[in-house]
Design a protein around this motif. Structure first.
Motif, PDB file in Angstrom:
ATOM      1  N   GLN A 245      58.964  27.046 -38.387  1.00 22.14           N
ATOM      2  CA  GLN A 245      59.262  27.555 -37.153  1.00 22.14           C
ATOM      3  C   GLN A 245      60.708  26.900 -36.697  1.00 22.14           C
ATOM      4  O   GLN A 245      61.352  27.345 -36.128  1.00 22.14           O
ATOM      5  CB  GLN A 245      58.336  27.427 -36.236  1.00 22.14           C
ATOM      6  CG  GLN A 245      57.794  26.296 -35.762  1.00 22.14           C
ATOM      7  CD  GLN A 245      56.626  26.258 -34.710  1.00 22.14           C
ATOM      8  OE1 GLN A 245      55.981  27.351 -34.657  1.00 22.14           O
ATOM      9  NE2 GLN A 245      56.323  25.202 -34.248  1.00 22.14           N
ATOM     10  N   CYS A 248      63.505  28.999 -37.228  1.00 25.24           N
ATOM     11  CA  CYS A 248      63.553  30.289 -36.338  1.00 25.24           C
ATOM     12  C   CYS A 248      64.781  29.989 -35.517  1.00 25.24           C
ATOM     13  O   CYS A 248      65.222  28.907 -34.997  1.00 25.24           O
ATOM     14  CB  CYS A 248      62.422  30.388 -35.382  1.00 25.24           C
ATOM     15  SG  CYS A 248      60.852  30.880 -36.298  1.00 25.24           S
ATOM     16  N   HIS A 255      57.479  34.433 -32.419  1.00 24.70           N
ATOM     17  CA  HIS A 255      57.132  35.193 -33.762  1.00 24.70           C
ATOM     18  C   HIS A 255      56.674  36.577 -33.701  1.00 24.70           C
ATOM     19  O   HIS A 255      55.982  37.016 -34.280  1.00 24.70           O
ATOM     20  CB  HIS A 255      56.290  34.347 -34.552  1.00 24.70           C
ATOM     21  CG  HIS A 255      56.580  32.891 -34.469  1.00 24.70           C
ATOM     22  ND1 HIS A 255      57.827  32.370 -34.681  1.00 24.70           N
ATOM     23  CD2 HIS A 255      55.694  32.036 -34.202  1.00 24.70           C
ATOM     24  CE1 HIS A 255      57.589  31.275 -34.681  1.00 24.70           C
ATOM     25  NE2 HIS A 255      56.257  30.740 -34.473  1.00 24.70           N
ATOM     26  N   CYS A 261      63.881  35.366 -36.799  1.00 24.43           N
ATOM     27  CA  CYS A 261      62.464  34.574 -36.794  1.00 24.43           C
ATOM     28  C   CYS A 261      62.244  34.297 -38.489  1.00 24.43           C
ATOM     29  O   CYS A 261      61.686  35.274 -38.928  1.00 24.43           O
ATOM     30  CB  CYS A 261      61.551  35.475 -36.179  1.00 24.43           C
ATOM     31  SG  CYS A 261      59.598  34.663 -36.248  1.00 24.43           S
TER      32      CYS A 261
END
Length: 298
Positions: A245, A248, A255, A261
């Motif tokens: 993450q 991202c 998400h 993402c």
């Protein structure tokens, strides 16, 4: 004052272990005033001149606590899932794993009833084992030809840990505990016709020294509600999301439909299992739609 650990709570008494001895104690009256309930697994300060008349003085800070069973400072959660009868459920498994992650408890998956599987279904279970081990969860899948090896593999994880069992109703948690420690003699297979589910006969929780660690002598809980988890916490409870993450585009990405993402990218390439992602969305919706709890003001 002496430091000990509550190993059993029964009828208002707390049985505290310290240096090879167990002391019967009662809690101080001000615990109730402070809205504190001592739990099995708590590290405590206590005073006692003998083995039967001790006083609990103070609860030391907990690293976590479970409600059912009521145990504090748990290190390991064994999630017992059935391969068949009832059918293996990744949804239910993921509920338990998310709950363990939220409490910072290491999870290990133990799959029962593999002796009832045909070769095709057994290979499917091997695929699930590989998927969860890739995420970081140890999975014990007994070989139907050598089931005792799986028990040895499981009990080897107990050393220096406080372990609690949990999992699917009907998966054989009590049977497994009885195999590990026959002295428990937990009732198994008792089904209530009125409720259609197993009766729970354990009236209290006790920690038993087994294989170099401590094991709660109760099959724990078989259902999960996300009452204590907030929506923004949920992405942190899926290890495969946490791993990527940081890539991202947006910090705090949930998400779902955010551009850039990384979780969505990993999902598209098959690096993240589609069923895990679907469960994430379902759990997120449950948390966002749950009714607020109103508590009485004291």
């Amino acid at each position: 004052m002496t430091i000990g650990q509550i190993r059993k709570a029964l009828s208002g008494f707390y049985y505290v272990y310290h240096e090879g001895e167990t002391y019967q104690t009662r809690g101080r009256g001000n615990f109730r005033n402070q809205n504190l309930t001592p739990l099995v697994g708590d590290e405590v300060l206590f005073e006692s001149d003998n083995l039967t008349d001790g006083i609990l003085k103070e609860l030391l800070p907990r690293k976590n606590e479970l409600i059912r069973p009521a145990v504090a400072n748990v290190d390991l959660g064994v999630v017992v899932m059935s391969a068949i009868e009832p059918t293996f459920s990744t949804n239910l498994l993921d509920r338990f794993l998310v709950t363990l992650e939220s409490k910072k408890i290491k999870g290990i998956i133990y799959i029962t009833k593999t002796d009832l599987l045909d070769e095709t279904t057994y290979q499917q279970m091997i695929a699930f084992k590989e998927a969860y081990q890739k995420i970081g969860y140890p999975v014990i899948l007994p070989d139907p030809k050598n089931p005792s090896q799986a028990i040895e593999e499981l009990t080897a994880t107990f050393k220096d840990k406080l372990t609690v069992f949990m999992g699917q109703s009907g998966a054989g948690k009590s049977t497994l505990l009885n195999q590990i420690a026959p002295e428990l003699d937990l009732e198994t297979g008792v089904i209530s016709n009125a409720l259609g589910r197993g009766k729970h006969t354990t009236r209290h929780v006790e920690l038993l020294p087994l294989f170099g660690g401590l094991v709660a002598d109760t099959p724990g809980f078989g259902s999960i509600e996300f009452a204590e988890i907030e929506s923004e916490e949920l992405p942190e409870l899926f290890p495969e999301f946490v791993e990527v993450q940081a890539e991202c585009r947006f910090r705090g990405c949930m998400h779902r439909k955010e551009p850039g993402c990384k979780v969505q990218e990993e999902l598209a390439t098959g690096e993240i299992e589609a069923y895990r992602y679907q469960h994430y969305l379902q759990f997120l919706e449950e948390i966002e739609n749950r009714k607020p709890k109103y508590t009485k003001k004291h």
